[in-house]
Design a protein around this motif. Structure first.
Motif, PDB file in Angstrom:
ATOM      1  N   VAL A 129       0.841  -1.207   0.000  1.00  0.00           N
ATOM      2  CA  VAL A 129       0.000   0.000   0.000  1.00  0.00           C
ATOM      3  C   VAL A 129       0.872   1.250   0.000  1.00  0.00           C
ATOM      4  CG1 VAL A 129      -1.696   1.323   1.331  1.00  0.00           C
ATOM      5  CG2 VAL A 129      -1.958  -1.149   1.096  1.00  0.00           C
ATOM      6  N   ILE A 130       1.908   1.261   0.853  1.00  0.00           N
ATOM      7  CA  ILE A 130       2.823   2.412   0.935  1.00  0.00           C
ATOM      8  C   ILE A 130       3.512   2.623  -0.411  1.00  0.00           C
ATOM      9  CG2 ILE A 130       5.008   3.217   1.954  1.00  0.00           C
ATOM     10  CD1 ILE A 130       4.096   1.898   4.591  1.00  0.00           C
ATOM     11  N   ARG A 131       3.957   1.524  -1.013  1.00  0.00           N
ATOM     12  CA  ARG A 131       4.660   1.613  -2.298  1.00  0.00           C
ATOM     13  C   ARG A 131       3.769   2.224  -3.380  1.00  0.00           C
ATOM     14  NH1 ARG A 131       6.453  -2.889  -6.457  1.00  0.00           N
ATOM     15  NH2 ARG A 131       8.179  -1.802  -7.427  1.00  0.00           N
ATOM     16  N   LYS A 132       2.524   1.766  -3.460  1.00  0.00           N
ATOM     17  CA  LYS A 132       1.599   2.283  -4.475  1.00  0.00           C
ATOM     18  C   LYS A 132       1.260   3.752  -4.215  1.00  0.00           C
ATOM     19  CE  LYS A 132       0.077  -1.960  -6.256  1.00  0.00           C
ATOM     20  NZ  LYS A 132       0.902  -2.277  -7.363  1.00  0.00           N
ATOM     21  N   PHE A 133       1.026   4.075  -2.936  1.00  0.00           N
ATOM     22  CA  PHE A 133       0.689   5.453  -2.583  1.00  0.00           C
ATOM     23  C   PHE A 133       1.823   6.405  -2.968  1.00  0.00           C
ATOM     24  CE2 PHE A 133       1.006   8.936   0.521  1.00  0.00           C
ATOM     25  CZ  PHE A 133      -0.184   9.592   0.250  1.00  0.00           C
ATOM     26  N   PHE A 134       3.048   6.043  -2.561  1.00  0.00           N
ATOM     27  CA  PHE A 134       4.176   6.913  -2.869  1.00  0.00           C
ATOM     28  C   PHE A 134       4.540   6.873  -4.350  1.00  0.00           C
ATOM     29  CE2 PHE A 134       4.795   7.014   1.726  1.00  0.00           C
ATOM     30  CZ  PHE A 134       5.049   8.361   1.903  1.00  0.00           C
TER      31      PHE A 134
END
Length: 195
Positions: free
Chosen positions: A168-173
Motif C-alpha cells: 500500500v505504501i509503495r503504491k501510494f508513494f
C-alpha cells in the motif's frame, strides 16, 4: 576554516538541498528495491551521491556546455526517469533491469536521479551564485549524513512492517512520485518553450 563558515548560509543551503533531494520521498523506493531483493547499501549510496554532487558542483556547467545541454533539458530528462520509476511502483513491474552487480540497484534509480538528480544539480548551480563554496559543500555533506541515517533506519523499520502495508505504501508513494515527475516535466517544458 571554521571562521570561514557562515552559519546562516550553511543552514539555508542545507535546507534548500534537503527539500530538493527529498530523502523522505525516496524511502518507498528504498523499500521497493529491498522488496525486490536488491542491495541498498547506505555507504555506497552516500559515497556515490556525494561524489556526483561535488563533481557536478565543480564541473556541471562545463559538462552541460560541452554537450550543449541546458539545465531545463537535463531536468526534463530526469523527470522522465522519475516518471518511469513511479510507474514501476504503481504497476508493480520492473523497467530498470539490474545487472548481476549489487551496485546497479544503488546507482539507478536511488543515487541518480533520486538523490543526485537534475533537481539537486540545478539547485547546486543556483546556490553557487548566492553562497560561499565552503558553506554549500558543508551543506551537501550534512545532507549526505542525514541520507545515510535514513537509509539505515529504513532498513531496520522495513523488517517490522507487514508486506501488505508495504505494498500500500509503495503504491501510494508511487502516485506521489508520478505527481512530482509530472510537475518537474511541466515546469521544465514551460521553461524550454519560453526560451
Amino acid at each position: 576554516m571554521l571562521e570561514l563558515i557562515n552559519v546562516q548560509e550553511f543552514i539555508s543551503a542545507f535546507l534548500v538541498m534537503f527539500a530538493v533531494i527529498d530523502v523522505i520521498g525516496a524511502i518507498p523506493v528504498m523499500m521497493s528495491l529491498r522488496q525486490q531483493g536488491k542491495d541498498v547499501n547506505a555507504f555506497k549510496t552516500c559515497s556515490y551521491s556525494l561524489a556526483l554532487l561535488i563533481g557536478f558542483f565543480y564541473a556541471g556547467n562545463m559538462i552541460l556546455n560541452l554537450f550543449q545541454i541546458d539545465i531545463a533539458s537535463f531536468a526534463l530528462a530526469g523527470s522522465i526517469v522519475v516518471f518511469i520509476l513511479a510507474l514501476e511502483m504503481v504497476l508493480n513491474v520492473e523497467i530498470f533491469k539490474s545487472e548481476d552487480t549489487g551496485d546497479k540497484s544503488t546507482l539507478v534509480p536511488l543515487v541518480f536521479p533520486l538523490i543526485a538528480g537534475a533537481g539537486a544539480f540545478t539547485t547546486l548551480i543556483s546556490l553557487k551564485s548566492q553562497y560561499a563554496t565552503q558553506n554549500i559543500l558543508l551543506a551537501v555533506l550534512a545532507n549526505i549524513i542525514v541520507i545515510y541515517f535514513v537509509i539505515v533506519l529504513t532498513g531496520k523499520l522495513q523488517d517490522k512492517i507487514s508486506k501488505g502495508v508495504l505494498v500500500v505504501i509503495r503504491k501510494f508513494f508511487g502516485i506521489i512520485l508520478l505527481a512530482i515527475a509530472a510537475q518537474l516535466f511541466i515546469s521544465n517544458i514551460q521553461t524550454l518553450l519560453n526560451n
